[in-house]
Scaffold this motif. Structure first.
Motif, PDB file in Angstrom:
ATOM      1  N   ARG A   6      13.205   1.136   1.856  1.00  0.00           N
ATOM      2  CA  ARG A   6      14.192   1.648   0.912  1.00  0.00           C
ATOM      3  C   ARG A   6      13.596   1.726  -0.495  1.00  0.00           C
ATOM      4  O   ARG A   6      12.700   0.957  -0.840  1.00  0.00           O
ATOM      5  N   GLU A   7      14.122   2.641  -1.296  1.00  0.00           N
ATOM      6  CA  GLU A   7      13.573   2.868  -2.628  1.00  0.00           C
ATOM      7  C   GLU A   7      13.584   1.590  -3.465  1.00  0.00           C
ATOM      8  O   GLU A   7      12.622   1.311  -4.200  1.00  0.00           O
ATOM      9  N   ARG A   8      14.673   0.797  -3.354  1.00  0.00           N
ATOM     10  CA  ARG A   8      14.741  -0.423  -4.155  1.00  0.00           C
ATOM     11  C   ARG A   8      13.653  -1.412  -3.751  1.00  0.00           C
ATOM     12  O   ARG A   8      13.037  -2.066  -4.595  1.00  0.00           O
ATOM     13  N   VAL A   9      13.390  -1.514  -2.462  1.00  0.00           N
ATOM     14  CA  VAL A   9      12.326  -2.408  -1.999  1.00  0.00           C
ATOM     15  C   VAL A   9      10.975  -1.924  -2.503  1.00  0.00           C
ATOM     16  O   VAL A   9      10.134  -2.722  -2.948  1.00  0.00           O
ATOM     17  N   TRP A  10      10.752  -0.615  -2.456  1.00  0.00           N
ATOM     18  CA  TRP A  10       9.486  -0.079  -2.953  1.00  0.00           C
ATOM     19  C   TRP A  10       9.300  -0.409  -4.437  1.00  0.00           C
ATOM     20  O   TRP A  10       8.214  -0.822  -4.862  1.00  0.00           O
ATOM     21  N   PRO A  47       0.839  -1.201   0.000  1.00  0.00           N
ATOM     22  CA  PRO A  47       0.000   0.000   0.000  1.00  0.00           C
ATOM     23  C   PRO A  47       0.872   1.247   0.000  1.00  0.00           C
ATOM     24  O   PRO A  47       2.068   1.196   0.287  1.00  0.00           O
ATOM     25  N   MET A  48       0.263   2.386  -0.291  1.00  0.00           N
ATOM     26  CA  MET A  48       1.018   3.629  -0.435  1.00  0.00           C
ATOM     27  C   MET A  48       1.735   4.041   0.843  1.00  0.00           C
ATOM     28  O   MET A  48       2.783   4.698   0.790  1.00  0.00           O
ATOM     29  N   ASP A  49       1.218   3.667   2.008  1.00  0.00           N
ATOM     30  CA  ASP A  49       1.859   4.109   3.248  1.00  0.00           C
ATOM     31  C   ASP A  49       3.223   3.471   3.460  1.00  0.00           C
ATOM     32  O   ASP A  49       3.985   3.906   4.325  1.00  0.00           O
ATOM     33  N   MET A  50       3.568   2.445   2.669  1.00  0.00           N
ATOM     34  CA  MET A  50       4.873   1.818   2.785  1.00  0.00           C
ATOM     35  C   MET A  50       5.950   2.552   1.981  1.00  0.00           C
ATOM     36  O   MET A  50       7.141   2.306   2.176  1.00  0.00           O
ATOM     37  N   PHE A 110      11.729 -10.116  -2.369  1.00  0.00           N
ATOM     38  CA  PHE A 110      12.321  -8.911  -2.953  1.00  0.00           C
ATOM     39  C   PHE A 110      13.732  -9.247  -3.424  1.00  0.00           C
ATOM     40  O   PHE A 110      14.642  -9.446  -2.612  1.00  0.00           O
ATOM     41  N   SER A 111      13.899  -9.301  -4.719  1.00  0.00           N
ATOM     42  CA  SER A 111      15.136  -9.780  -5.316  1.00  0.00           C
ATOM     43  C   SER A 111      16.355  -8.998  -4.826  1.00  0.00           C
ATOM     44  O   SER A 111      16.454  -7.785  -5.007  1.00  0.00           O
ATOM     45  N   GLY A 112      17.280  -9.710  -4.167  1.00  0.00           N
ATOM     46  CA  GLY A 112      18.486  -9.090  -3.640  1.00  0.00           C
ATOM     47  C   GLY A 112      18.257  -8.228  -2.422  1.00  0.00           C
ATOM     48  O   GLY A 112      19.188  -7.612  -1.906  1.00  0.00           O
TER      49      GLY A 112
END
Length: 372
Positions: free
Chosen positions: A67-71, A59-62, A225-227
């Protein structure tokens, strides 16, 4: 888990208790194909459908918590699927994705493709072969399906790509109904690495969480989440918003030196993750998994040493937590996973055979847990 039908104002309201929500067609072509907006179906496999884009996992609150890569990876549709019923003998899927279609070690059918299964009256899943074309718009056509009446289907979405839009085409003489029944059983929630996300399955339905979900007849939420499966507290907190039947932590593969992490950090984060889950869910089973290993460990000793050290660390944390009387804690051993030299694509990521072994090991372990 909460499921809602996103709808336009003009759509009638259907009761969730009926379990089936008829979709309004979004268009008709000259050959009589009715097109349905797939975002109007309930998208299964996510923990929040209220504030989450239709084909994404967070969801958007995450967005400002991780981290940007996870998002960015959370926008990939790994583990998401559409359940629907139709009497159509021909089904067309068209959609567009944001990123590259394929990887050197993983085909477009897995990275960016979809995967269709049909459920039999005995609740057995049958794979449906489709003809596909990858371009700016990706198209799958499933033709000649042997149906006499309305049947249940499951469409898995791409493992490593973000879906911009998707539509489903069927003959105007047939119908399409979205399955929006609430989950009877609590989901299995899996937090992991690229292997959980689906590398390197050839089709989305062959990622091991998807195989496991079909076997359990239950939703398995894919938080791979890759890597970047690094046991981060923000994701643990997100997981614990939902009561699971089992919480799975399968992140050891991302604590290698190449990831800038190490064994001591793995131990620290693993113990903290279990503790944080226990604070919110005192009795829910937690299953922690060892590193699955590498297919080339016997001839590249440094690779074997890397995963063996992580597995010793995992065992140490497991034993420490048991000594601290942590309830309902379980360990999936490297030996249980049993991936041999033929179970990998590149020595690190499973092929379809390896994914089947993965899913089978988890199925046996979860079955044992739930019988206790």
């Amino acid at each position: 888990m909460r499921h809602i039908l996103k709808k336009k104002v003009s759509l009638p309201i259907f009761t969730v208790l009926l379990g089936l929500l008829s979709l309004v067609a979004t268009g008709q072509d000259n050959e009589g194909t009715i097109w349905h907006d797939a975002s109007l179906l309930t998208v299964h496999g996510k923990l929040d459908t209220v504030y989450t884009a239709p084909f994404q996992r967070f969801p958007m609150d995450m967005k400002d918590k991780v981290r940007e890569r996870v998002w960015q990876l959370s926008k990939n549709a790994a583990g998401l699927y559409l359940d629907f019923k139709t009497d159509a003998t021909d089904i067309i899927i068209q959609y567009e994705v944001e990123d590259k279609l394929a990887f050197p070690h993983m085909p477009a059918t897995g990275v960016s493709g979809v995967d269709l299964y049909m459920s039999t009256p005995e609740q057995e899943w049958r794979w449906v072969r489709g003809n596909y074309n990858f371009g700016d718009t990706i198209s799958y056509q499933f033709s000649g399906i042997d149906v006499d009446t309305i049947q249940s289907f499951r469409l898995y979405l791409p493992l490593y790509n973000t879906v911009k839009w998707m539509k489903i085409g069927i003959s105007r003489y047939t119908e399409l109904k979205a399955v929006a029944l609430p989950e009877v059983k609590k989901p299995v929630i899996v937090y992991g690495t690229s292997i959980v996300q689906g590398a390197c399955a050839t089709r989305p339905g062959m990622a091991w969480p998807s195989i496991l979900g079909r076997s359990l007849q239950r939703c398995v939420v894919n938080l791979g989440f890759s890597g970047n499966g690094r046991l981060e507290p923000e994701i643990i907190e997100f997981m614990t918003r939902t009561e699971a039947s089992v919480y799975v932590l399968d992140c050891m593969a991302n604590f290698t030196p190449g990831q800038g992490l190490n064994v001591e950090e793995a131990k620290k984060r693993l113990k903290s993750s279990v503790s944080n889950i226990r604070k919110k869910h005192p009795q829910t089973p937690i299953l922690i998994a060892e590193h699955a290993g590498y297919s080339d460990g016997d001839i590249q000793p440094h690779r074997m040493q890397s995963y063996r050290e992580l597995n010793v660390a995992t065992q140490q944390v497991y034993n420490e937590l048991l000594q601290e009387k942590t309830p309902n804690l379980y360990l999936l051993r490297h030996e249980n996973l049993g991936l041999g030299i033929d179970g990998f694509v590149d020595g690190t990521h499973p092929n379809d055979h390896g994914m089947i072994l993965y899913a089978d090991a988890y199925l046996k372990k979860i079955d044992t847990i739930e019988k206790e």
